[in-house]
Design an enzyme around this catalytic site. Structure first.
Site, short mmCIF file in Angstrom:
data_model
loop_
_atom_site.label_atom_id
_atom_site.label_comp_id
_atom_site.label_asym_id
_atom_site.label_seq_id
_atom_site.Cartn_x
_atom_site.Cartn_y
_atom_site.Cartn_z
N LYS A 107 -4.76 30.50 11.80
CA LYS A 107 -6.09 30.15 12.18
C LYS A 107 -6.99 31.35 12.93
CE LYS A 107 -8.60 26.59 15.15
NZ LYS A 107 -8.27 25.03 15.39
N CYS B 238 -9.90 24.43 11.00
CA CYS B 238 -11.21 23.19 11.62
C CYS B 238 -11.81 24.75 11.87
CB CYS B 238 -9.48 23.09 12.88
SG CYS B 238 -10.69 21.25 13.63
N GLU C 199 -4.54 19.78 10.51
CA GLU C 199 -4.31 21.00 11.42
C GLU C 199 -2.62 20.27 12.25
OE1 GLU C 199 -7.28 21.37 13.86
OE2 GLU C 199 -6.54 23.73 14.91
#
Lengths: 601, 601
Positions: A126, A162, A44
């Site tokens: 994300k 994540c 990330e």
């Protein structure tokens, strides 16, 4: 089924250093290609480092990241790596036509790019933006609402980032609905004690939910107060570990996977649109798979010790330094800190200074010298008495003010030497001391980094014993003098002074701090747990009053859930007293350690 | 139409001091009743103070707030105030049956309670949770989804909280759809330069949108780095100001309103459910309305000066102190800081210390003594030469390390005296110095509070001139020696040293900082604006490198949008360099002021 050789690049990048990080990504992409990987994934925000914090609000930085990801795609192709599918985290911005509910048009996004044949062929954003603990992502980013499915050699790879994995529902469920053959998640997931166990449980559960293998690549290394432990891994569709990387080590994990081919599942799930990008729908010709290893986990003490060493090493090096200075008192805190510094930077880069006063005991001076000899660090002795006495001739001070003066003259000596010789000063305070404010501001609290900041005193002893035993196991000399571990803790700022004069025994104190600080228990909870009510009141009062000191303390590597630092935000002016406590002072609570003072009480 | 006498209590509360705040609320409710008010409104989270930060995560604190609001309702009734409708901000938690999307079940909420006849009869929850600048509410709270309409004496009062007013759509539109007769908003809206103008524009616009009068009550006073300016006001349905409170002053604003009676509008608007609570639907008998005043606004310099004085006074007093110590150099920064301290605390509570060295000029010493005489503060002179020379005999230092030593010995003297005598030390650095790191850590940067922290150097001069003129206008002696204002700035740490040797002229520097720091402009923008490219590179390099020093600097009152402190979060290890800049250093950028050092370069 179709075969894929997947590489996960567990990288140590630096926040803000886009050019340097891009070079590293290209270098590791080359390694992946050399190992015959079809796909390589980077963590990330690997291109920008994580966390970028307010840099996300600087449009020149966002644009630099966007330009660099395009440039990286071109460079990879130019270097003959165009055939490799490279997935890499970076900072992007929202290009929707309309302003997003969560932020204005063009707001920053935490994104992943897919690089192939010189182009950015797809991107993922994300969904879940964590905004608790050390995370402030809702502050900086707007969320994505699409699941990217990338078809590579006939396999559908779902990309998530994540926190998308940590939250229930959302993109993981969408990946299942979309019929993904592999769930790939890129992460910058900071270390916490025993987080590897938690991570494995999570990854196992999510693989089962997604009904496909799951690959997890994480950042490694220190960035300011955060330490990333790596621990990249791949599990199969029932959660069995296929391969797992060592903790705290940069490297490339490769694995051969046999995956379900494209199924063309749902195009939408619970409001999440599925976007599909076909890189190649032809499976690779069958090849002989190699088996990948599973690196053993570190034991608890080894893991924490390595986290602290990693945090210190990267903080020093990433700030452009090579050496540290610290005060060596003969006590356990400075002994452990010096040993950690030697392990992080080499003893030749550690400059220890002993500053005995008229209250210093002989054994303290001997223990400091003994540690210097055992470790081979640079050592000098500068007694403070002449400076203290000239100071007191000009500024008469007594009591706590005089105690603080001694600590401050020491701090001034360390800073002076560090300024003169080009070292960083490290502070050696532990979490128990910091919690109750048992330190002197601008004295023992000076420094650029505090390696023990998140270690309770009892853990300091445990790590010292572990480190000595580790040396014995290797046939080396234990670095820490036994006497530094076993003797009664003392600040030695007045005759016969012991920590126990001001504080409860550390085993008891650390239990109370575990409840009050880590668990946010109230005074009532502590009393119900059997702690003495007067002691509960005294300890809570000390902790609440020490917020200013904690804010002024140097940063240190985060080990536990509630470190003192950026993830703990208490008001300085804080009139709150637990309801069960006596002696309520509505506006001006008495402080054992008021802002602007730094008594050891 | 129906008459209502509305009181707005512009209160100065303390975070965490629930008992003390509850007492104040009761006292001011009594004042409101004495003035014949039918309704009195208190600011956002008046019961707990604002911002509570991590206290919101401590369940004992949330429960204490919930218990205290019930208790307050009972106490008001017991004191004969049960007939008064009291609206008060407090901390509550979500009692929905199901977990909220934004947080677990039972998550904290930023709420308003309506107290009447001994009971909490209704509550409202904030919808929009700001999470930018100084705000972190999304971190702590879950949002509300209901608009509370309270019928009092036949008038429908819509209750909203702070940010609900600042965001487009949402509860304000719902209030209009519901046919509210009055829109009442409770606030803890921190001061920023010229915020009163912005606030008035907003309130005017929202009143027109809601098509009814709007009443706005705000907190006042300092809380750590925030200063609340009050500025409570009431406008009619076209935005005309009916009454407005003075800035920075605690007090009760009362106004007689003639409002539309209940219309029973929509029960839902854009997903927001309208909840109605009838306290009384009988209008009060007609009475003769009194006219309320509109307090004049402060001019810019007066407003900023008052904000700083308020911030310092409340920080000192709310932390249980009464006096401050500071170094007085004869320069403009310490002269203005000392004058502000005298205005905040009285000259008898200000302890100034002059610490001449062999590099101090005679005029510096004279100017410091002159200010002491003009203001009447406590003044003493302690030359540092004997201490410096003993120190250097024991620890040989040269160059910047020697310069820093002088600043640190001064800091140690101020801290020693403050510890001994029970003062707080104030640091006197300004925003321009902090931006470029032109200070010595643990030297001039010691202290509990830094009143000038958010004032650029050019504003320091402007406030000094304004303060002197204000004295002349009142027939008083100007506190600041003219020479301190007009002379060339110097740190006086080596012979003939001037700020201009290391920094661009302050008028130029402050313009660049305005662009780079406040506006987040990039290097390219600054060059396009006409600044010299080499100078742009040098200044940006200094600013980026000084993050560690800024984090270690004491807190100070926030004046501008981008103060250095809790709302500015840059990485310390920051490899970012603007793309237009030369001399890129990928991992270890050269730092003019590295962490752990504190050179004046």
């Amino acid at each position: 089924m179709a075969q894929i050789r997947l590489a996960l690049a567990q990288l140590n990048v630096t926040v803000g250093d886009i050019a340097g990080n891009a070079e590293a990504i290209q270098r590791w992409a080359q390694h992946a290609a050399d190992r015959g990987a079809h796909v390589v994934a980077f963590p990330e925000m690997a291109l920008t480092g994580y966390p970028v914090e307010d840099l996300a609000l600087r449009s020149s930085f966002v644009e630099a990241s966007r330009a660099a990801i395009e440039e990286l795609a071109a460079k990879l192709a130019a270097a003959g790596l165009g055939h490799l599918v490279v997935i890499c985290g970076y900072l992007d911005r929202d290009e929707s036509t309309f302003a997003h509910g969560a932020g204005p048009k063009g707001s920053p996004q935490n994104a992943a790019a897919v690089l192939h044949r010189g182009q950015v062929v797809a991107r993922a954003v994300k969904h879940h933006l964590p905004n608790y603990g050390v995370f402030d992502e809702f502050r900086y980013f707007v969320p994505g609402d699409t699941l990217q499915i990338l078809t590579v050699h006939g396999v559908d790879i779902a990309l998530v980032i994540c926190e998308d994995l940590w939250q229930e529902g959302g993109p993981v469920r969408a990946a299942r609905a979309a019929g993904a053959g592999l769930l790939l998640t890129i992460n910058a997931s900071p270390y916490e004690r025993a987080k590897d166990d938690e991570r494995l449980n999570l990854v196992t559960r999510r693989a089962r939910e997604a009904m496909c293998p799951l690959a997890y690549v994480n950042t490694v290394g220190g960035q300011d107060e955060l330490v990333f432990d790596g621990d990249s891994l791949v599990v199969d569709e029932v959660g069995k570990v296929l391969t797992r990387a060592p903790q705290f080590t940069e490297g490339l994990l490769t694995v051969d996977l046999d995956l379900a081919t494209t199924t063309h599942g749902a195009d939408e799930y619970a409001g999440i649109r599925v976007e599909r990008t076909v890189v190649s729908d032809t499976p690779v010709p069958a090849y002989t798979a190699t088996r990948s290893g599973v690196a053993p986990r570190l034991e608890e003490e080894a893991e924490i010790y390595t986290a602290v060493v990693t945090g210190l090493r990267d903080y020093v090096h990433k700030n452009g330094y090579h050496s540290v200075a610290l005060g060596l008192s003969g006590g356990i805190d400075s002994a452990l800190a010096a040993t950690i510094a030697c392990d992080a930077l080499g003893p030749e880069n550690v400059y220890a200074i002993s500053n005995p006063s008229k209250y210093s005991t002989d054994h303290s001076k001997d223990d400091a010298a003994d540690l210097a000899e055992r470790t081979g660090l640079n050592y000098r002795v500068i007694p403070i008495e002449p400076i203290v006495s000239t100071f007191l001739d000009n500024v008469p001070l007594t009591g706590v003010a005089e105690e603080n003066l001694q600590a401050r003259i020491r701090g001034m000596i360390w800073m002076g030497i560090a300024n003169q010789e080009g070292h960083l000063v490290i502070a050696t305070g532990n979490k128990s001391e910091l919690a109750v404010g048992y330190s002197t501001m601008y004295g023992d609290a000076v420094g650029a980094f505090a390696p023990l900041k998140d270690l309770p005193k009892t853990k300091v002893w445990a790590l010292a014993r572990w480190r000595n035993q580790a040396a014995l196991d290797l046939g080396e000399t234990p670095p820490i003098p036994e006497n530094s571990i076993t003797k009664e803790p003392s600040a030695e700022l007045r005759p016969g002074q012991l920590d126990i004069d001001s504080l409860p025994p550390y085993d008891l104190l650390d239990q109370m701090l575990e409840d009050y600080v880590e668990e946010d228990a109230g005074a009532g909870d502590l009393i119900a747990a059997g702690f003495d009510p007067d002691l509960v009141e005294r300890v809570i009062r000390m902790v609440d009053a020490a917020e200013f000191k904690r804010r002024q303390y140097p940063p240190g590597p985060k080990i536990s859930f509630k470190a003192f630092g950026r993830d703990r935000r208490l008001p300085i002016t804080n009139g709150w007293r637990e309801a069960t406590m006596q002696g309520h002072h509505p506006v001006a609570p008495p402080r054992t350690a008021p802002p602007g003072e730094g008594p050891r009480t």
